[in-house]
Design an enzyme around this catalytic site. Structure first.
Site, PDB file in Angstrom:
ATOM      1  N   ASP A 166      37.358  47.458  39.735  1.00 39.10           N
ATOM      2  CA  ASP A 166      37.607  48.899  39.592  1.00 39.10           C
ATOM      3  C   ASP A 166      36.712  49.502  38.510  1.00 39.10           C
ATOM      4  OD1 ASP A 166      39.389  49.342  41.582  1.00 39.10           O
ATOM      5  OD2 ASP A 166      41.009  50.062  40.285  1.00 39.10           O
ATOM      6  N   TYR A 168      49.270  37.033  40.513  1.00 39.86           N
ATOM      7  CA  TYR A 168      49.997  37.933  41.416  1.00 39.86           C
ATOM      8  C   TYR A 168      50.909  37.169  42.378  1.00 39.86           C
ATOM      9  CZ  TYR A 168      46.916  41.700  39.839  1.00 39.86           C
ATOM     10  OH  TYR A 168      46.246  42.617  39.071  1.00 39.86           O
ATOM     11  N   LYS A 216      39.026  33.305  30.909  1.00 37.42           N
ATOM     12  CA  LYS A 216      39.514  33.446  29.524  1.00 37.42           C
ATOM     13  C   LYS A 216      39.768  32.016  29.027  1.00 37.42           C
ATOM     14  CE  LYS A 216      40.930  36.059  26.097  1.00 37.42           C
ATOM     15  NZ  LYS A 216      39.991  36.791  25.248  1.00 37.42           N
ATOM     16  N   ASP A 225      40.688  42.316  39.781  1.00 36.19           N
ATOM     17  CA  ASP A 225      41.298  43.604  40.095  1.00 36.19           C
ATOM     18  C   ASP A 225      40.759  44.659  39.118  1.00 36.19           C
ATOM     19  OD1 ASP A 225      42.925  45.620  40.929  1.00 36.19           O
ATOM     20  OD2 ASP A 225      44.826  44.631  40.455  1.00 36.19           O
ATOM     21  N   ASP A 279      37.098  39.680  28.296  1.00 36.46           N
ATOM     22  CA  ASP A 279      36.993  40.841  27.396  1.00 36.46           C
ATOM     23  C   ASP A 279      35.528  41.202  27.170  1.00 36.46           C
ATOM     24  OD1 ASP A 279      36.955  38.329  26.238  1.00 36.46           O
ATOM     25  OD2 ASP A 279      37.934  38.918  24.373  1.00 36.46           O
TER      26      ASP A 279
END
Ligand code: NAD
Length: 355
Positions: A250, A140, A190, A246, A222
């Site tokens: 959620d 970000y 990852k 993020d 994943d």
């Protein structure tokens, strides 16, 4: 203890008012004094000053021991220039206070298990996960970033970069949190594909040497996303970067089925941190005394535990929330058959009575 209150927009002022009553009641019970200052943020600040984060707000927050935030935003500010939207106030204050860790517990209260989206046999095993998300680095904020046109094709790119210092300090937050919980950390990356993730994993493993009492495991993002819905009871603390955090935070919140119940904290190397519910300003129910104040009340409990080292006071609030749910009181968002529908104020009063 000095607390700067940023009520914000929409339901912000209603839910924050209930949380402050709860703080005062706990102060009275345990002989603590909380002093409050108030400041503007988000849409309320735009209307009053032209910008979402006045300098005075930053100064008041810096002078406090902790910040309590309601929520920001609403449709009336959606068409403004992105540079001065309400959300910019949030990003700005996190940056000004150097808050690099977002800590979100996703807990399922046994009284609300029917609201959970998962199968009953999965819910039975419990859901109590804390997601520690790196907040100020990663893709970000990484440079270079750009969009453009080359050979007649539009393109865009961002950079996912983490420095050792950023990884160590977020890993430390996770290991420390695990020590206060069930002693297990799962680092999510990852590393099978991304170089940045390989470095992330190596540094987390190295930092773990300082926490031999905490168990550490690693999952690819994943798989972590799948495991969260398949068997969330396997997790205690999840630590991950900005982008993965993020999404996973959620996901963890959503499966509990009640965003009106979940608190969060944004923390830096020292106080003040920001404590706020995970939900937004809920413009559809603002000003109607319908909002669930419990996420904000539980955010105050997090503040007491994490910033003020007042564990007994925090326990007292959390137990009072449980007792209130046990009595069958529910706001609209968590309403179930056989329960009593109450408004924001009545829910707050019930928690006070339970304290
Ligand atoms: P939202 O979380 O505000 O609302 C989503 C739904 O959940 C709505 O139906 C709302 O009524 C309900 N809801 C949320 N909190 C509730 C509560 N405490 N009690 C009862 N019901 C509740 O998300 P949204 O509708 O996507 O966004 C509304 C505004 O909030 C937007 O301007 C958005 O940018 C902003 N927002 C702010 C924050 C923040 O301040 N941290 C976070 C998310 C969204």
């Amino acid at each position: 203890m000095k607390i700067c209150v940023l009520a914000g927009d929409g339901i912000g002022p209603e839910i924050v008012a209930q949380a402050i009553k709860v703080l005062d009641k706990v102060g009275e019970k345990f002989g603590r004094t909380f002093e409050y200052s108030e400041a503007l943020i988000g849409g309320a600040a735009i209307d009053a000053t032209g910008g979402p984060l006045p300098e005075e707000t930053v100064e008041k927050c810096k002078a406090a021991d902790a910040v309590l935030l309601g929520a920001v935003g609403g449709p009336q500010w959606d068409t403004l220039d992105p540079a001065i939207r309400p959300e910019k106030g949030l990003l700005g204050i996190r940056k000004a206070l150097g808050l690099f860790a977002n800590v979100r517990p996703a807990t399922l209260f046994p009284q609300l298990k029917d609201a959970c989206y998962l199968r009953p046999d999965i819910v039975e095993k419990g859901l109590d996960v804390m997601v520690v998300r790196e907040l100020t680095g990663g893709i970000y904020f990484g440079e270079p970033r750009a969009d453009g046109e080359k050979d007649g094709q539009r393109y865009g790119f961002n950079t996912m970069v983490y420095y050792e210092k950023e990884i160590r300090r977020i890993a430390k937050v996770a290991f420390e949190a695990a020590r206060k919980r069930n002693g297990r950390v799962c680092s999510v990356d990852k590393a099978n594909v991304l170089d940045v993730s390989r470095v992330w994993r190596e540094i987390v493993i190295d930092e773990h040497k300082n926490y031999p009492d905490v168990e550490l495991e690693h999952l690819y993002v994943d798989n972590a996303a799948m495991q969260l819905v398949r068997d969330p009871s396997q997790f205690d603390v999840i630590v991950t970067g900005n982008l993965f955090g993020d999404i996973l935070s959620d996901e963890a919140a959503a499966i509990t089925g009640s965003i009106g119940m979940l608190p969060s904290a944004s923390l830096g190397a020292s106080n003040p941190g920001i404590f706020e519910p995970i939900h937004g300003s809920a413009p559809d129910i603002a000003g109607q005394d319908k909002a669930n104040p419990l996420a904000t009340i539980l955010s105050v409990a997090m503040m007491l535990r994490h910033s003020f080292d007042m564990a007994a006071e925090a326990d007292c609030i959390e137990n009072a929330v449980q007792a209130t749910l046990e009595k069958g009181l529910r706001t609209g968002d968590i309403m179930a058959e056989g329960c009593k529908l109450v408004g924001c104020t009545e829910m707050g009063e019930a928690v006070l009575a339970a304290i």
